[in-house]
Scaffold this motif. Structure first.
Motif, mmCIF file in Angstrom:
data_model
loop_
_atom_site.group_PDB
_atom_site.id
_atom_site.type_symbol
_atom_site.label_atom_id
_atom_site.label_comp_id
_atom_site.label_asym_id
_atom_site.label_seq_id
_atom_site.Cartn_x
_atom_site.Cartn_y
_atom_site.Cartn_z
ATOM 1 N N ASP A 67 59.617 17.121 -21.968
ATOM 2 C CA ASP A 67 60.150 15.849 -22.481
ATOM 3 C C ASP A 67 60.124 15.808 -23.999
ATOM 4 N N SER A 109 56.115 7.736 -22.584
ATOM 5 C CA SER A 109 56.044 7.390 -21.164
ATOM 6 C C SER A 109 54.597 7.275 -20.730
ATOM 7 N N GLY A 110 54.394 6.677 -19.571
ATOM 8 C CA GLY A 110 53.063 6.585 -18.994
ATOM 9 C C GLY A 110 52.054 5.973 -19.935
ATOM 10 N N GLU A 111 50.891 6.613 -20.028
ATOM 11 C CA GLU A 111 49.816 6.082 -20.866
ATOM 12 C C GLU A 111 50.218 5.995 -22.335
ATOM 13 N N GLU A 114 52.104 2.813 -22.823
ATOM 14 C CA GLU A 114 51.169 1.688 -22.725
ATOM 15 C C GLU A 114 50.372 1.498 -24.007
ATOM 16 N N ASP A 126 61.839 5.657 -22.358
ATOM 17 C CA ASP A 126 61.157 6.562 -21.434
ATOM 18 C C ASP A 126 62.000 7.826 -21.281
#
Length: 147
Positions: A67, A109-111, A114, A126
C-alpha cells in the motif's frame, strides 16, 4: 535513454520492458513494471477522486509494504508531493506534523487512520479505495523534470 525522474522511469520501463521484474514483496509476490504502472495509476485516480491535484501534498502514514508503494507511485504519476510520515508517530507529534505538512490527503488505514487527529480525519484516504479505481492513467502533458 532512460529519463531522469521516477515518473519517467515508470513510464519508460512499463513500455520498454513491461514484464521485467521490478519489486519482490516479502511474501514472494513479484510485480513487474506493467503492474507498477497499473498500481500507481489506481492510486493516482483514487487520490484525484478525493480532490488531490498536481502539486498538492499527500502524506503517507503507513508501514512499508504494497500500500505504501501504491500511494508513492500514485503521487509520482500525478506529480503530487509525497510526504512519508513515520508510522511510529502518535498524538501531538503526529497532529503537529500533519498541520505543518498541510496535505490534501493522508493515505492511512486501520490503526494508522485511527491515530490521525480529528482535525485531519476528513483528509484520510484508505488504500483499499485504490482497488476500485481505474488502472490506466494518461501521461502528464508537462512531465516533471529532474531539475
Amino acid at each position: 535513454m532512460i529519463p531522469g525522474t521516477l515518473y519517467g522511469l515508470i513510464r519508460y520501463r512499463s513500455r520498454d520492458s513491461p514484464e521485467r521484474e521490478f519489486v519482490v514483496l516479502p511474501d514472494g509476490e513479484v510485480w513487474d513494471w506493467r503492474r507498477c504502472l497499473a498500481e500507481g495509476a489506481a492510486a493516482a485516480n483514487a487520490l484525484r477522486a478525493r480532490g488531490v491535484r498536481r502539486g498538492d501534498r499527500v502524506a503517507i502514514f503507513l508501514p512499508n509494504g504494497p500500500d505504501w508503494l501504491r500511494a508513492w507511485w500514485g503521487c509520482v504519476l500525478m506529480d503530487a508531493v509525497m510526504a512519508s510520515l513515520n508510522p511510529s508517530l502518535r498524538g501531538r507529534l503526529l497532529d503537529d506534523l500533519c498541520h505543518r505538512v498541510a496535505p490534501a490527503a493522508i493515505v492511512a488505514s486501520g490503526e494508522f487512520a485511527e491515530r490521525v487527529g480529528a482535525g485531519h480525519r476528513r483528509r484520510v484516504v484508505d488504500p483499499a479505495d485504490f482497488a476500485g479505481a481505474p488502472r490506466e492513467i494518461e501521461p502528464l502533458d508537462d512531465p516533471p523534470n529532474p531539475w
